[in-house]
Design a protein around this motif. Sequence first.
Motif, PDB file in Angstrom:
ATOM      1  N   TRP A  53      48.943  48.484  35.985  1.00  0.00           N
ATOM      2  CA  TRP A  53      49.069  47.719  37.216  1.00  0.00           C
ATOM      3  C   TRP A  53      47.702  47.271  37.747  1.00  0.00           C
ATOM      4  N   VAL A  54      46.764  48.222  37.782  1.00  0.00           N
ATOM      5  CA  VAL A  54      45.435  47.891  38.312  1.00  0.00           C
ATOM      6  C   VAL A  54      44.735  46.898  37.392  1.00  0.00           C
ATOM      7  N   ALA A  55      44.872  47.065  36.073  1.00  0.00           N
ATOM      8  CA  ALA A  55      44.237  46.132  35.137  1.00  0.00           C
ATOM      9  C   ALA A  55      44.842  44.740  35.257  1.00  0.00           C
ATOM     10  N   GLY A  56      46.136  44.653  35.510  1.00  0.00           N
ATOM     11  CA  GLY A  56      46.795  43.364  35.611  1.00  0.00           C
ATOM     12  C   GLY A  56      46.684  42.721  36.980  1.00  0.00           C
ATOM     13  N   PRO A  71      43.711  42.756  39.474  1.00  0.00           N
ATOM     14  CA  PRO A  71      42.352  43.168  39.864  1.00  0.00           C
ATOM     15  C   PRO A  71      42.175  43.311  41.365  1.00  0.00           C
ATOM     16  N   GLU A  72      42.932  42.575  42.151  1.00  0.00           N
ATOM     17  CA  GLU A  72      42.790  42.679  43.603  1.00  0.00           C
ATOM     18  C   GLU A  72      43.226  44.050  44.120  1.00  0.00           C
ATOM     19  N   SER A  73      44.083  44.748  43.333  1.00  0.00           N
ATOM     20  CA  SER A  73      44.513  46.077  43.763  1.00  0.00           C
ATOM     21  C   SER A  73      43.371  47.082  43.702  1.00  0.00           C
ATOM     22  N   ALA A  74      42.410  46.858  42.785  1.00  0.00           N
ATOM     23  CA  ALA A  74      41.262  47.750  42.706  1.00  0.00           C
ATOM     24  C   ALA A  74      40.461  47.700  43.999  1.00  0.00           C
ATOM     25  N   ALA A  75      40.339  46.500  44.556  1.00  0.00           N
ATOM     26  CA  ALA A  75      39.629  46.372  45.830  1.00  0.00           C
ATOM     27  C   ALA A  75      40.348  47.130  46.933  1.00  0.00           C
ATOM     28  N   ALA A  76      41.686  47.148  46.855  1.00  0.00           N
ATOM     29  CA  ALA A  76      42.454  47.874  47.870  1.00  0.00           C
ATOM     30  C   ALA A  76      42.265  49.377  47.745  1.00  0.00           C
ATOM     31  N   PHE A  77      42.099  49.856  46.515  1.00  0.00           N
ATOM     32  CA  PHE A  77      41.953  51.296  46.296  1.00  0.00           C
ATOM     33  C   PHE A  77      40.531  51.781  46.581  1.00  0.00           C
ATOM     34  N   ILE A  78      39.525  51.127  45.991  1.00  0.00           N
ATOM     35  CA  ILE A  78      38.156  51.641  46.097  1.00  0.00           C
ATOM     36  C   ILE A  78      37.164  50.617  46.627  1.00  0.00           C
ATOM     37  N   GLY A  79      37.573  49.396  46.813  1.00  0.00           N
ATOM     38  CA  GLY A  79      36.665  48.368  47.287  1.00  0.00           C
ATOM     39  C   GLY A  79      36.075  47.569  46.136  1.00  0.00           C
ATOM     40  N   GLU A  80      35.836  46.280  46.352  1.00  0.00           N
ATOM     41  CA  GLU A  80      35.355  45.409  45.281  1.00  0.00           C
ATOM     42  C   GLU A  80      33.956  45.799  44.817  1.00  0.00           C
ATOM     43  N   ASP A  81      33.066  46.081  45.754  1.00  0.00           N
ATOM     44  CA  ASP A  81      31.695  46.464  45.381  1.00  0.00           C
ATOM     45  C   ASP A  81      31.691  47.770  44.607  1.00  0.00           C
ATOM     46  N   ALA A  82      32.504  48.721  45.061  1.00  0.00           N
ATOM     47  CA  ALA A  82      32.564  50.012  44.375  1.00  0.00           C
ATOM     48  C   ALA A  82      33.128  49.855  42.973  1.00  0.00           C
ATOM     49  N   ALA A  83      34.088  48.945  42.793  1.00  0.00           N
ATOM     50  CA  ALA A  83      34.655  48.712  41.472  1.00  0.00           C
ATOM     51  C   ALA A  83      33.608  48.154  40.520  1.00  0.00           C
ATOM     52  N   GLU A  84      32.807  47.193  40.996  1.00  0.00           N
ATOM     53  CA  GLU A  84      31.764  46.613  40.151  1.00  0.00           C
ATOM     54  C   GLU A  84      30.691  47.654  39.802  1.00  0.00           C
ATOM     55  N   GLU A  85      30.340  48.476  40.771  1.00  0.00           N
ATOM     56  CA  GLU A  85      29.343  49.523  40.516  1.00  0.00           C
ATOM     57  C   GLU A  85      29.885  50.564  39.544  1.00  0.00           C
ATOM     58  N   LEU A  86      31.173  50.867  39.659  1.00  0.00           N
ATOM     59  CA  LEU A  86      31.802  51.829  38.743  1.00  0.00           C
ATOM     60  C   LEU A  86      31.693  51.348  37.307  1.00  0.00           C
ATOM     61  N   VAL A  87      31.993  50.085  37.075  1.00  0.00           N
ATOM     62  CA  VAL A  87      31.941  49.532  35.721  1.00  0.00           C
ATOM     63  C   VAL A  87      30.504  49.409  35.234  1.00  0.00           C
ATOM     64  N   GLY A 119      42.189  51.633  35.109  1.00  0.00           N
ATOM     65  CA  GLY A 119      42.602  50.259  35.335  1.00  0.00           C
ATOM     66  C   GLY A 119      41.442  49.351  35.676  1.00  0.00           C
ATOM     67  N   VAL A 120      40.500  49.850  36.478  1.00  0.00           N
ATOM     68  CA  VAL A 120      39.317  49.057  36.817  1.00  0.00           C
ATOM     69  C   VAL A 120      38.480  48.783  35.572  1.00  0.00           C
ATOM     70  N   MET A 121      38.307  49.808  34.749  1.00  0.00           N
ATOM     71  CA  MET A 121      37.520  49.611  33.527  1.00  0.00           C
ATOM     72  C   MET A 121      38.181  48.592  32.615  1.00  0.00           C
ATOM     73  N   PHE A 122      39.490  48.621  32.494  1.00  0.00           N
ATOM     74  CA  PHE A 122      40.198  47.639  31.665  1.00  0.00           C
ATOM     75  C   PHE A 122      40.123  46.243  32.288  1.00  0.00           C
ATOM     76  N   ALA A 123      40.216  46.183  33.609  1.00  0.00           N
ATOM     77  CA  ALA A 123      40.172  44.880  34.277  1.00  0.00           C
ATOM     78  C   ALA A 123      38.844  44.170  34.026  1.00  0.00           C
ATOM     79  N   TYR A 124      37.790  44.950  33.866  1.00  0.00           N
ATOM     80  CA  TYR A 124      36.473  44.375  33.608  1.00  0.00           C
ATOM     81  C   TYR A 124      36.118  44.381  32.119  1.00  0.00           C
ATOM     82  N   GLY A 125      37.092  44.634  31.266  1.00  0.00           N
ATOM     83  CA  GLY A 125      36.868  44.586  29.829  1.00  0.00           C
ATOM     84  C   GLY A 125      36.109  45.744  29.254  1.00  0.00           C
ATOM     85  N   ARG A 126      36.128  46.910  29.928  1.00  0.00           N
ATOM     86  CA  ARG A 126      35.400  48.088  29.419  1.00  0.00           C
ATOM     87  C   ARG A 126      36.350  49.250  29.146  1.00  0.00           C
TER      88      ARG A 126
END
Length: 275
Positions: free
Chosen positions: A122-125, A127-143, A200-207
């Motif tokens: 769900w999160v990989a498909g 991507p906006e849900s990742a921002a809801a869970f951890i925030g967009e900046d945090a998602a990018e930093e995580l990856v 899901g975040v890692m998959f959404a960003y191709g990692r």
Amino acid sequence: MSGVDLDAYVAEHDAEWRRLEQLSRGRRLTAAEVDELVALYQRAATHLSVVRSRSPDPALVARLSRLVLAARSTLTGGSRLSWREVGRFFTEGFPLAVYRAGAWWSGVAVAFTLLTGFLMWWVAGHPESAAAFIGEDAAEELVASEFAGYYTEFLPSSFAFHLWTHNAWLAAQCLASGVLIVPVLWLLWNNALNIGVVGGVMFAYGRGDLFFSLITPHGLLELTGIYVAAGAGLRIGWSWIAPARTAPEAARSSRPPATACWWPWGWSGCSRCRP
């Protein structure tokens, strides 16, 4: 009981007490000696009660108390920790307990895996849900660095100790909270949510390859331990809700009627149904 009477009482029974002390030294006893030990133990317990009630002499009370405790330990065969018992726990006791709770922890494993997989998908498909869970900046930093940095922040030995203690504590929580059912479900949900969102975040960003390459080596073993602990805890909790039936009740309820037996030659020829 006066002082003279106490001395006479001690002189009268001292031989019995000495014999009881001799029999309680832990050596192998014959059948006759065991009978003698039981009789002397009962009499010494009576003597102790008499002395306490009539003349509580501290020295004599302490002596008789030690004798009674030593004799009781000899009779009951007090448990002692031995390496054989430790080995038996790992080779027999623990595997048997895991086997008996197999249906529970297998169910936990399947449900946890399906839930985690769904959250990843769900999160990989979306991507906006990742921002809801951890925030967009945090998602990018995580990856970019945070996920991989978690594995390189400490020395391998320190990292292994940290993982071991964390997962041992989590497994202990699952086992203990399983008695109340709901808390262990909450713990499992939180962990499934964490893994699902991160994956899901890692998959959404191709990692996704980086995610599985880092988490799989230790995750399989750790999650298995958590599954087993949670399953055993839930099994204990459910036994409070639905206690096991007695053997006769289970036998009566599990025996099918003659009309329902699948055996082609009738109920009397079925080895499974034959009384």
